[in-house]
Motif scaffolding. Structure first.
Motif, PDB file in Angstrom:
ATOM      1  N   GLY A 181       0.817  -1.193   0.000  1.00 39.97           N
ATOM      2  CA  GLY A 181       0.000   0.000   0.000  1.00 39.97           C
ATOM      3  C   GLY A 181       0.859   1.254   0.000  1.00 39.97           C
ATOM      4  O   GLY A 181       2.068   1.209   0.220  1.00 39.97           O
ATOM      5  N   ARG A 240     -11.957  -3.986   0.817  1.00 42.21           N
ATOM      6  CA  ARG A 240     -11.500  -2.657   1.182  1.00 42.21           C
ATOM      7  C   ARG A 240     -12.549  -1.951   2.013  1.00 42.21           C
ATOM      8  O   ARG A 240     -13.738  -2.241   1.933  1.00 42.21           O
ATOM      9  CB  ARG A 240     -11.145  -1.830  -0.055  1.00 42.21           C
ATOM     10  CG  ARG A 240     -12.326  -1.455  -0.941  1.00 42.21           C
ATOM     11  CD  ARG A 240     -11.819  -0.789  -2.220  1.00 42.21           C
ATOM     12  NE  ARG A 240     -12.901  -0.341  -3.075  1.00 42.21           N
ATOM     13  CZ  ARG A 240     -12.734   0.112  -4.311  1.00 42.21           C
ATOM     14  NH1 ARG A 240     -11.516   0.176  -4.838  1.00 42.21           N
ATOM     15  NH2 ARG A 240     -13.793   0.507  -5.017  1.00 42.21           N
ATOM     16  N   ARG A 280     -16.876  -2.438   5.055  1.00 44.13           N
ATOM     17  CA  ARG A 280     -15.918  -3.220   4.300  1.00 44.13           C
ATOM     18  C   ARG A 280     -16.642  -3.951   3.173  1.00 44.13           C
ATOM     19  O   ARG A 280     -17.686  -4.565   3.389  1.00 44.13           O
ATOM     20  CB  ARG A 280     -15.224  -4.214   5.222  1.00 44.13           C
ATOM     21  CG  ARG A 280     -14.077  -4.967   4.573  1.00 44.13           C
ATOM     22  CD  ARG A 280     -13.381  -5.870   5.572  1.00 44.13           C
ATOM     23  NE  ARG A 280     -12.842  -5.128   6.694  1.00 44.13           N
ATOM     24  CZ  ARG A 280     -12.127  -5.664   7.674  1.00 44.13           C
ATOM     25  NH1 ARG A 280     -11.870  -6.961   7.673  1.00 44.13           N
ATOM     26  NH2 ARG A 280     -11.687  -4.912   8.668  1.00 44.13           N
ATOM     27  N   THR A 297      -9.454   4.922  -2.678  1.00 46.83           N
ATOM     28  CA  THR A 297      -8.791   5.145  -1.402  1.00 46.83           C
ATOM     29  C   THR A 297      -9.495   4.366  -0.303  1.00 46.83           C
ATOM     30  O   THR A 297     -10.698   4.501  -0.099  1.00 46.83           O
ATOM     31  CB  THR A 297      -8.770   6.635  -1.063  1.00 46.83           C
ATOM     32  OG1 THR A 297      -7.967   7.330  -2.015  1.00 46.83           O
ATOM     33  CG2 THR A 297      -8.200   6.867   0.327  1.00 46.83           C
ATOM     34  N   VAL A 351      -8.537   1.253   3.181  1.00 47.67           N
ATOM     35  CA  VAL A 351      -7.682   0.214   3.728  1.00 47.67           C
ATOM     36  C   VAL A 351      -8.054  -1.084   3.033  1.00 47.67           C
ATOM     37  O   VAL A 351      -9.226  -1.467   3.000  1.00 47.67           O
ATOM     38  CB  VAL A 351      -7.842   0.077   5.251  1.00 47.67           C
ATOM     39  CG1 VAL A 351      -6.991  -1.071   5.774  1.00 47.67           C
ATOM     40  CG2 VAL A 351      -7.458   1.381   5.936  1.00 47.67           C
ATOM     41  N   TYR A 352      -7.073  -1.750   2.486  1.00 52.23           N
ATOM     42  CA  TYR A 352      -7.289  -2.990   1.761  1.00 52.23           C
ATOM     43  C   TYR A 352      -6.888  -4.175   2.621  1.00 52.23           C
ATOM     44  O   TYR A 352      -5.801  -4.190   3.203  1.00 52.23           O
ATOM     45  CB  TYR A 352      -6.495  -2.995   0.452  1.00 52.23           C
ATOM     46  CG  TYR A 352      -7.134  -2.142  -0.609  1.00 52.23           C
ATOM     47  CD1 TYR A 352      -7.772  -2.717  -1.708  1.00 52.23           C
ATOM     48  CD2 TYR A 352      -7.122  -0.757  -0.507  1.00 52.23           C
ATOM     49  CE1 TYR A 352      -8.372  -1.932  -2.671  1.00 52.23           C
ATOM     50  CE2 TYR A 352      -7.727   0.032  -1.460  1.00 52.23           C
ATOM     51  CZ  TYR A 352      -8.353  -0.565  -2.544  1.00 52.23           C
ATOM     52  OH  TYR A 352      -8.953   0.221  -3.502  1.00 52.23           O
ATOM     53  N   TYR A 353      -7.764  -5.162   2.674  1.00 46.97           N
ATOM     54  CA  TYR A 353      -7.557  -6.339   3.497  1.00 46.97           C
ATOM     55  C   TYR A 353      -7.508  -7.592   2.643  1.00 46.97           C
ATOM     56  O   TYR A 353      -8.321  -7.764   1.736  1.00 46.97           O
ATOM     57  CB  TYR A 353      -8.689  -6.504   4.511  1.00 46.97           C
ATOM     58  CG  TYR A 353      -8.799  -5.386   5.507  1.00 46.97           C
ATOM     59  CD1 TYR A 353      -8.115  -5.448   6.721  1.00 46.97           C
ATOM     60  CD2 TYR A 353      -9.583  -4.277   5.251  1.00 46.97           C
ATOM     61  CE1 TYR A 353      -8.220  -4.422   7.642  1.00 46.97           C
ATOM     62  CE2 TYR A 353      -9.691  -3.247   6.163  1.00 46.97           C
ATOM     63  CZ  TYR A 353      -9.011  -3.325   7.359  1.00 46.97           C
ATOM     64  OH  TYR A 353      -9.118  -2.313   8.279  1.00 46.97           O
ATOM     65  N   GLN A 402      -4.110  -7.689   8.421  1.00 48.19           N
ATOM     66  CA  GLN A 402      -4.205  -6.463   9.215  1.00 48.19           C
ATOM     67  C   GLN A 402      -4.585  -5.241   8.395  1.00 48.19           C
ATOM     68  O   GLN A 402      -4.954  -4.213   8.960  1.00 48.19           O
ATOM     69  CB  GLN A 402      -2.876  -6.206   9.926  1.00 48.19           C
ATOM     70  CG  GLN A 402      -1.808  -5.508   9.082  1.00 48.19           C
ATOM     71  CD  GLN A 402      -1.196  -6.391   8.005  1.00 48.19           C
ATOM     72  OE1 GLN A 402      -1.420  -7.593   7.947  1.00 48.19           O
ATOM     73  NE2 GLN A 402      -0.397  -5.771   7.133  1.00 48.19           N
ATOM     74  N   GLY A 403      -4.484  -5.343   7.097  1.00 48.69           N
ATOM     75  CA  GLY A 403      -4.830  -4.247   6.219  1.00 48.69           C
ATOM     76  C   GLY A 403      -3.640  -3.405   5.818  1.00 48.69           C
ATOM     77  O   GLY A 403      -2.657  -3.298   6.542  1.00 48.69           O
ATOM     78  N   THR A 404      -3.749  -2.804   4.646  1.00 49.78           N
ATOM     79  CA  THR A 404      -2.738  -1.877   4.167  1.00 49.78           C
ATOM     80  C   THR A 404      -3.435  -0.689   3.511  1.00 49.78           C
ATOM     81  O   THR A 404      -4.398  -0.849   2.767  1.00 49.78           O
ATOM     82  CB  THR A 404      -1.759  -2.569   3.194  1.00 49.78           C
ATOM     83  OG1 THR A 404      -0.700  -1.674   2.843  1.00 49.78           O
ATOM     84  CG2 THR A 404      -2.459  -3.038   1.920  1.00 49.78           C
ATOM     85  N   GLN A 405      -2.953   0.499   3.811  1.00 47.68           N
ATOM     86  CA  GLN A 405      -3.602   1.714   3.348  1.00 47.68           C
ATOM     87  C   GLN A 405      -3.228   2.020   1.909  1.00 47.68           C
ATOM     88  O   GLN A 405      -2.046   2.019   1.547  1.00 47.68           O
ATOM     89  CB  GLN A 405      -3.208   2.896   4.240  1.00 47.68           C
ATOM     90  CG  GLN A 405      -3.773   4.238   3.786  1.00 47.68           C
ATOM     91  CD  GLN A 405      -5.263   4.350   3.991  1.00 47.68           C
ATOM     92  OE1 GLN A 405      -5.770   4.016   5.062  1.00 47.68           O
ATOM     93  NE2 GLN A 405      -5.975   4.811   2.955  1.00 47.68           N
ATOM     94  N   THR A 446      -3.915   5.153  -0.717  1.00 44.69           N
ATOM     95  CA  THR A 446      -4.425   6.501  -0.861  1.00 44.69           C
ATOM     96  C   THR A 446      -4.157   6.991  -2.278  1.00 44.69           C
ATOM     97  O   THR A 446      -3.010   6.981  -2.730  1.00 44.69           O
ATOM     98  CB  THR A 446      -3.773   7.457   0.145  1.00 44.69           C
ATOM     99  OG1 THR A 446      -4.000   6.986   1.477  1.00 44.69           O
ATOM    100  CG2 THR A 446      -4.344   8.859   0.010  1.00 44.69           C
TER     101      THR A 446
END
Length: 123
Positions: A9, A38, A45, A91, A93-95, A115-118, A120
């Motif tokens: 991310g 996301r 989500r 944009t 948080v992608y899980y 845990q997710g990754t941002q 943007t």
């Protein structure tokens, strides 16, 4: 159980590309479907893309069809989400997630989550 760790991310301009990775562990990883979800600020989500254990069947949300591609490399215990033509509305948080039922073409319980990754996207 399966442990999932997302990476890749970051900040990207509208129209740009980004590739997310999901590193998985667990004995049965290669038999499970993998997916990407996301969550944008203030929203629920939602499902983005899924891929079966074999990699032969994929599913995408209408909002990303033609722009995103999900893939997996079972030898590396990794899934990927290639995102092209990014828009500001991407944009979120992608899980990364896994389901034991190996289902991607209909709703299913996704058993394990990263845990997710941002991501943007600037406009």
């Amino acid at each position: 159980q399966v442990q999932l760790v997302e990476s890749g991310g970051g900040l990207v301009q509208a129209g740009g590309s980004l590739r997310l990775s999901c590193a998985a562990s667990g004995r049965s990883f290669s038999t499970y479907a993998m997916g990407w979800f996301r969550q944008a600020p203030g929203k629920e989500r939602v499902f983005v893309a899924g891929i079966t254990a074999s990699g032969r069947v994929t599913s995408y949300a209408d909002s990303v069809k033609g722009r995103f591609t999900i893939s997996r490399d079972n030898a590396k215990n990794t899934s990927y989400l290639q995102m092209n033509g990014l828009k500001s509305e991407d944009t979120a948080v992608y899980y990364c997630a896994v389901n034991r039922d190996n289902i991607v073409l209909r709703p299913v319980n996704w058993n394990y989550w990263g845990q997710g990754t941002q991501v943007t996207v600037s406009s």
